[in-house]
Design a protein around this motif. Sequence first.
Motif, PDB file in Angstrom:
ATOM      1  N   TYR A  63     -73.298 -30.684 -36.747  1.00  0.00           N
ATOM      2  CA  TYR A  63     -73.637 -29.363 -37.281  1.00  0.00           C
ATOM      3  C   TYR A  63     -72.433 -28.423 -37.258  1.00  0.00           C
ATOM      4  O   TYR A  63     -72.349 -27.519 -38.080  1.00  0.00           O
ATOM      5  N   LEU A  66     -70.624 -29.142 -40.298  1.00  0.00           N
ATOM      6  CA  LEU A  66     -71.423 -28.628 -41.415  1.00  0.00           C
ATOM      7  C   LEU A  66     -71.237 -27.112 -41.538  1.00  0.00           C
ATOM      8  O   LEU A  66     -71.102 -26.568 -42.638  1.00  0.00           O
ATOM      9  N   LYS A  67     -71.214 -26.442 -40.386  1.00  0.00           N
ATOM     10  CA  LYS A  67     -70.995 -24.981 -40.398  1.00  0.00           C
ATOM     11  C   LYS A  67     -69.600 -24.662 -40.932  1.00  0.00           C
ATOM     12  O   LYS A  67     -69.426 -23.697 -41.667  1.00  0.00           O
ATOM     13  N   ILE A  69     -67.922 -26.326 -43.084  1.00  0.00           N
ATOM     14  CA  ILE A  69     -67.968 -26.454 -44.552  1.00  0.00           C
ATOM     15  C   ILE A  69     -68.636 -25.216 -45.141  1.00  0.00           C
ATOM     16  O   ILE A  69     -68.170 -24.631 -46.112  1.00  0.00           O
ATOM     17  N   ALA A  70     -69.745 -24.823 -44.518  1.00  0.00           N
ATOM     18  CA  ALA A  70     -70.506 -23.673 -45.042  1.00  0.00           C
ATOM     19  C   ALA A  70     -69.673 -22.394 -45.024  1.00  0.00           C
ATOM     20  O   ALA A  70     -69.849 -21.527 -45.867  1.00  0.00           O
ATOM     21  N   LEU A  71     -68.762 -22.296 -44.074  1.00  0.00           N
ATOM     22  CA  LEU A  71     -67.973 -21.072 -43.952  1.00  0.00           C
ATOM     23  C   LEU A  71     -66.674 -21.132 -44.747  1.00  0.00           C
ATOM     24  O   LEU A  71     -65.877 -20.197 -44.717  1.00  0.00           O
ATOM     25  N   THR A  72     -66.465 -22.242 -45.450  1.00  0.00           N
ATOM     26  CA  THR A  72     -65.247 -22.361 -46.251  1.00  0.00           C
ATOM     27  C   THR A  72     -65.247 -21.312 -47.351  1.00  0.00           C
ATOM     28  O   THR A  72     -66.280 -21.042 -47.946  1.00  0.00           O
ATOM     29  N   ASN A  73     -64.110 -20.742 -47.588  1.00  0.00           N
ATOM     30  CA  ASN A  73     -63.989 -19.813 -48.700  1.00  0.00           C
ATOM     31  C   ASN A  73     -62.911 -20.305 -49.641  1.00  0.00           C
ATOM     32  O   ASN A  73     -61.938 -20.907 -49.210  1.00  0.00           O
ATOM     33  N   GLY A  74     -63.094 -20.017 -50.884  1.00  0.00           N
ATOM     34  CA  GLY A  74     -62.054 -20.342 -51.852  1.00  0.00           C
ATOM     35  C   GLY A  74     -62.088 -21.776 -52.334  1.00  0.00           C
ATOM     36  O   GLY A  74     -61.216 -22.198 -53.070  1.00  0.00           O
ATOM     37  N   SER A  75     -63.101 -22.549 -51.893  1.00  0.00           N
ATOM     38  CA  SER A  75     -63.209 -23.924 -52.392  1.00  0.00           C
ATOM     39  C   SER A  75     -64.258 -23.985 -53.482  1.00  0.00           C
ATOM     40  O   SER A  75     -65.107 -23.106 -53.585  1.00  0.00           O
ATOM     41  N   SER A  76     -64.206 -25.043 -54.220  1.00  0.00           N
ATOM     42  CA  SER A  76     -65.242 -25.237 -55.227  1.00  0.00           C
ATOM     43  C   SER A  76     -66.565 -25.510 -54.515  1.00  0.00           C
ATOM     44  O   SER A  76     -66.626 -26.326 -53.588  1.00  0.00           O
ATOM     45  N   PRO A  77     -67.650 -24.857 -54.948  1.00  0.00           N
ATOM     46  CA  PRO A  77     -68.943 -25.139 -54.331  1.00  0.00           C
ATOM     47  C   PRO A  77     -69.330 -26.602 -54.470  1.00  0.00           C
ATOM     48  O   PRO A  77     -70.018 -27.145 -53.610  1.00  0.00           O
ATOM     49  N   MET A  80     -67.748 -28.416 -51.666  1.00  0.00           N
ATOM     50  CA  MET A  80     -68.424 -28.097 -50.405  1.00  0.00           C
ATOM     51  C   MET A  80     -69.697 -28.916 -50.268  1.00  0.00           C
ATOM     52  O   MET A  80     -69.975 -29.510 -49.220  1.00  0.00           O
ATOM     53  N   VAL A  81     -70.466 -28.945 -51.350  1.00  0.00           N
ATOM     54  CA  VAL A  81     -71.720 -29.703 -51.316  1.00  0.00           C
ATOM     55  C   VAL A  81     -71.435 -31.190 -51.123  1.00  0.00           C
ATOM     56  O   VAL A  81     -72.108 -31.879 -50.344  1.00  0.00           O
ATOM     57  N   ALA A  84     -70.660 -31.871 -47.554  1.00  0.00           N
ATOM     58  CA  ALA A  84     -71.871 -31.785 -46.736  1.00  0.00           C
ATOM     59  C   ALA A  84     -72.744 -33.023 -46.939  1.00  0.00           C
ATOM     60  O   ALA A  84     -73.313 -33.564 -45.985  1.00  0.00           O
TER      61      ALA A  84
ATOM     62  N   ARG B 183     -60.374 -13.602 -53.749  1.00  0.00           N
ATOM     63  CA  ARG B 183     -61.194 -12.886 -52.769  1.00  0.00           C
ATOM     64  C   ARG B 183     -60.293 -11.815 -52.176  1.00  0.00           C
ATOM     65  O   ARG B 183     -59.135 -12.081 -51.858  1.00  0.00           O
ATOM     66  N   ASP B 262     -61.664 -15.099 -45.453  1.00  0.00           N
ATOM     67  CA  ASP B 262     -60.591 -15.914 -46.019  1.00  0.00           C
ATOM     68  C   ASP B 262     -60.138 -15.426 -47.394  1.00  0.00           C
ATOM     69  O   ASP B 262     -60.198 -16.168 -48.383  1.00  0.00           O
ATOM     70  N   ARG B 535     -55.666 -21.049 -54.222  1.00  0.00           N
ATOM     71  CA  ARG B 535     -56.651 -20.094 -53.746  1.00  0.00           C
ATOM     72  C   ARG B 535     -57.606 -19.678 -54.875  1.00  0.00           C
ATOM     73  O   ARG B 535     -58.648 -19.144 -54.625  1.00  0.00           O
ATOM     74  N   LEU B 537     -60.358 -19.971 -57.423  1.00  0.00           N
ATOM     75  CA  LEU B 537     -61.520 -20.840 -57.585  1.00  0.00           C
ATOM     76  C   LEU B 537     -61.460 -21.491 -58.961  1.00  0.00           C
ATOM     77  O   LEU B 537     -61.095 -20.831 -59.925  1.00  0.00           O
ATOM     78  N   PRO B 538     -61.831 -22.743 -59.048  1.00  0.00           N
ATOM     79  CA  PRO B 538     -61.839 -23.348 -60.375  1.00  0.00           C
ATOM     80  C   PRO B 538     -62.914 -22.690 -61.237  1.00  0.00           C
ATOM     81  O   PRO B 538     -63.922 -22.212 -60.723  1.00  0.00           O
ATOM     82  N   PHE B 567     -69.041 -19.976 -54.165  1.00  0.00           N
ATOM     83  CA  PHE B 567     -70.228 -20.512 -53.504  1.00  0.00           C
ATOM     84  C   PHE B 567     -71.294 -19.429 -53.402  1.00  0.00           C
ATOM     85  O   PHE B 567     -72.486 -19.685 -53.630  1.00  0.00           O
ATOM     86  N   MET B 589     -78.981 -28.526 -51.187  1.00  0.00           N
ATOM     87  CA  MET B 589     -77.771 -28.570 -50.344  1.00  0.00           C
ATOM     88  C   MET B 589     -77.096 -27.202 -50.337  1.00  0.00           C
ATOM     89  O   MET B 589     -76.571 -26.762 -49.305  1.00  0.00           O
ATOM     90  N   LEU B 593     -76.365 -25.035 -46.944  1.00  0.00           N
ATOM     91  CA  LEU B 593     -75.060 -24.479 -46.568  1.00  0.00           C
ATOM     92  C   LEU B 593     -75.144 -22.952 -46.511  1.00  0.00           C
ATOM     93  O   LEU B 593     -74.522 -22.311 -45.662  1.00  0.00           O
ATOM     94  N   LEU B 596     -76.559 -21.877 -43.197  1.00  0.00           N
ATOM     95  CA  LEU B 596     -75.545 -21.987 -42.136  1.00  0.00           C
ATOM     96  C   LEU B 596     -74.490 -20.904 -42.302  1.00  0.00           C
ATOM     97  O   LEU B 596     -74.004 -20.337 -41.329  1.00  0.00           O
ATOM     98  N   ARG B 597     -74.146 -20.616 -43.545  1.00  0.00           N
ATOM     99  CA  ARG B 597     -73.122 -19.605 -43.826  1.00  0.00           C
ATOM    100  C   ARG B 597     -73.557 -18.233 -43.318  1.00  0.00           C
ATOM    101  O   ARG B 597     -72.750 -17.407 -42.936  1.00  0.00           O
TER     102      ARG B 597
END
Lengths: 553, 601
Positions: A63, A66-67, A69-77, A80-81, A84, B183, B262, B535, B537-538, B567, B589, B593, B596-597
Amino acid sequence: MAQSENILLLNLTRMGDLVQTTPLSVGLSKAYPKASIVLAVVKEFLTAASLVEGVDEVVALDYNALKRIALTNGSSPLSMVSEAEELLSPLLSRKYKLAINLTHSPTSSILMYLLDAKDKRGLQMTPNGLRSIRHPWMLLFHNFAHNKQITPFNLVDIYAMGGDVPNHRERIPLTIRVPEEAEAWAEKFFRDSLQGDGPVVAIQAGASDAHKMWHPVSFIRACRILRDAAGARFLFIGGQQERELAEKIHALVDAPGSLVAAGKTDLPQLCALLRRADLMITNDTGPMHLAAAVGTRVISFALGPVFYSNTGPYGEGHIVFQPSVSCAPCSFAVRCVNPECKNMVTPEAVASVALRRLRNEPLFPGCLDDGPEFAGCEVFLSGWGEDGLMDYLPLLSRPRAFRFTLERAYRRIWGETLVRRQDPPGGDIPVPSRSDRIFGPLAALEKLASAGRGAAREILRRSGTPGKHLDMFRSRLSGIQAASGKIRELGMAIPEVNGLCQMFAYEEENMKAADLAGAAGENVAIFGNLLRRTRSLAYLLAEEDGKAQGGSG
Amino acid sequence: MPTEFVSPDHFIRYAESAPSDSTVPIVEVHPSRKDGLPVPRFAGKTVHSLFDPREEARRFVDVSCQRAGVRPGETVATVGNGFGYVAEALLEKGFRPVAFEPCRELFGAMAKARDVREFLRSVELYLIDDPADLHRSGRHREALGEIKAFLPLPYVSWLCPEFSAKLAKKAAGVRASRNAFYRVSVVSPLAGGSWEIARYAANGLLGNGFPVDFIDVSGFGGVNDALQKFHAGSDPSFFSSGQAAFAMWCSDRIMERVNRFDPGIVLVLAQAPLSPVHVREMRDAGRRVVYWFVEDYHLFRYWENDAANYDAFFPIQKGAFLRDLSMSGQRNAHCLPLAADETVFHPRALSGKDKERFGSPLSFMGAGYYNRRRFFNLLASRPFKIWGTGWNKREPLFRHVQEEGRRVDSFDTAKIYNGTEVNINLHSSTSHEGVNPFGDFVNPRTFEIAACSAFQLVDSRQLLPELFTLEDEVTCFTGRDDFLDKVDYYLSHPEERAEMAARAMARVLREHTYRDRMREIVEVIHEICPPEAGRRLPTVEEMSREGAGPEWKKILAEFPADRPLSFDALLADVQEKRAGQRITRKEAMVLLLGKLRHGAI
């Protein structure tokens, strides 16, 4: 073995809850000998999960990752999925015959939705994102989060009954696997390290939540009494983070032959040590359940949000102290700033009960004389109840408080309904017209339930020819909605009846029918359940009241 | 002078009022030998061919466009316009021409020598003094973003040697930042006027579609006062050490928020309690940390130590300050004027009750600085309302102060501007009796009054002509006499007031909103120090291309293809899914997430 023969127990909680899963896992492995019992836990409790008897495989979910990943910023969703999904694939990539969610959490409900299982029980998300709780015992499990003191069943039994393990007949104890090497280590530890020959009392003074901790000073005073009166030796246990506390208490108790084991053992070694202790005095913790599982008698404290019957030690002969204060147990949502409940359990009271236990003096309901040291608390003894499930009865000889009477009445109602699967007693006897604090709300509830059932019945009768009765349907549906809303409001306002109202709300939430007749039929049943339970509660309370008046007359 | 787009309807103004500046050579116009077309000549150098300027322009376009690899239909800019022959040649060959002219005199001469109305209908022409100011106009930005090639005319290289290079660099920055989707964390100060600006900046960023975390530390603002009271009468070092410890504590909290969010860019507002150590840590983590110094640099000197710590520094002043910043080690300084938040300041009709409360022939809304307390005595006998804090109760002027000098929020401020016939706008000074003759920067009030389409009399400021056309969009006063004259004049000319105010509002909405300013910040960052690659986003289209399965493709189809998809935006969409719609596995999913976020387990 076919993949679909997997049975999943999803338990994303802490060590204590995992140990409490054992009658369920053992019962399921007996009922489905060909099935593989899979226990899914959070990674931190992998070791605890490996001790659980009856489990064939443990899936550890990371977990924390998993958290992250959930808190990642600036990545493609999408990525992220995808990450996960990869993390969760050990859980989600297989099929299950049955999946039971033993967790209250929102993420667990989504995991349940994602699982490929034929039969899903407990909290789960519906395909359109709503909440659903499947299985009557799982409804009770969620009900006790809101109404602890009027849902007097032990979590162990709720888990087991939620898996249709008939624990009221089988009485499967808590059982854990302790490896031989751990037993040998403990044997050596006891032989080489513990000096003297007095009884050994294990002390768990820490807890995961400070609200659940009895005052360390109280532990010290109780230990000193036992030291002086029985020559007791103490084994101060706990995790690494509790070591400092254990060492301080150990130093101040100053009992010859005592030792600090906190932070020095792994989990199997701790179990093996506990097996060798004569008694354990503990807060409501994971080690408390471990002690119960290895057959060591326990004295525990139900402080803060803990309620004695819900999570007390499972098995016969354990003792639980419960503060007698109107705010106890407090809600899980509350962070108390003045936890007076801790002061209501005195060291003298604990020591006196512990001495009786160490001296093997008989303990049975009503055996303790009420004295000043017990003024602020109740003391309960665990054992099998009349309904066959774990029950806790008062040791003190004193008149019953109303809240205990209420608790017993609820126990009876759920016992008859869910264990014996029959109508609760007095379910067809109208609520007596009395104006005291409980009968007034019960009469109001009876009226609402009756009105709701009446409206639903009328819809059901005419549902074969819906076109002719549209106005009547509209009027009755709004009547049902109004009754339902008022029932929920009444529950929020009067905690004593909320156990019934909350259950009604859950049952209503879980209606399955998609057509008018089906929905009306379900409504008839749900309002009918509420009506019978309401009348039964009134009947049982009136009966108890009559007994009390007869007794005093 | 400001950068200006020359519209076909307004070119005549340039022809009539071409300014004379001794540093610019005088333009002579000669007829071409072949067709007698007008050809400009500066100090002995001709701008176009004296024989046949049109044919020369065609050949220039052929060679330059081929070299630049542009095709007909694409936008091509001429750097320098001269008399427009190159732009016309581009038009002939099917290109879309845009012209940037650094010399106003040259255009003035063209407008006199040729009928440029038709020319301006086909060619976008901009008069620019300094490409650094190109951001100011939304229209320039659009033009810059479209341009595929720059064709510098030879005369520009000797007239303004750096103009072409600066323009090309600016255009590259604008183009690169066009679809940027960073961001951004906006760090507020504990209190004061720049707090509001931080909030408006965050709104402006959101308005541009950037995910923003507004790190509002104003909740901790009372601690400094408490410390002061606590240590009253003690050695001042107790207070200062307490204050330093508190500032560090705030900085730690800010750091936590930044790390959590971030961001690619951190915008720090003046007086935000952020330590240089944390600025360095943020920069080391690849973030661009920039500072908007919305203060008077003469009055607040802390920039001397702090400015060099940042990737870029945005003052509201220029001139000597930009030089001083450079000497302090900050080479990336760019003047960024204040602006108006058009979502707060806009025209509105007041209710009868509000009209009575907030309306007045004359009003001033602002703090009671020394120069205002002195200067406004001029209005003592007039129907004059003063709003705001810091006015001295013992002074006679206080009888004009409304509602006991309470703090007025921005919504009531907008009502005051809307309800006032003549809004007085005197920039603050602690050392002048009235107008500061050397005042340079323009305060937010100027933009905010204008955004309400309300009329204002503002004191003369050096940077004001770059932002508004004087006496057309705003009118200024320089001292007591012209102030009173203008007060009386405009009180008795409501139609002139309304027309001028409407023009000022149009200018604000076109060029001076916080959305414009924030876009400008991002463009400058791109120009001088673009955030680390990766940085961004696509975009949805990119995500779809990168092997998204059918389930994703269906989800992504709900979003604009050319926009990045965060996201959080995806989560919000899934959460808002209408009841009855089946949640797919991917969506589940996302919900998981999302839980959790947001701290659930």
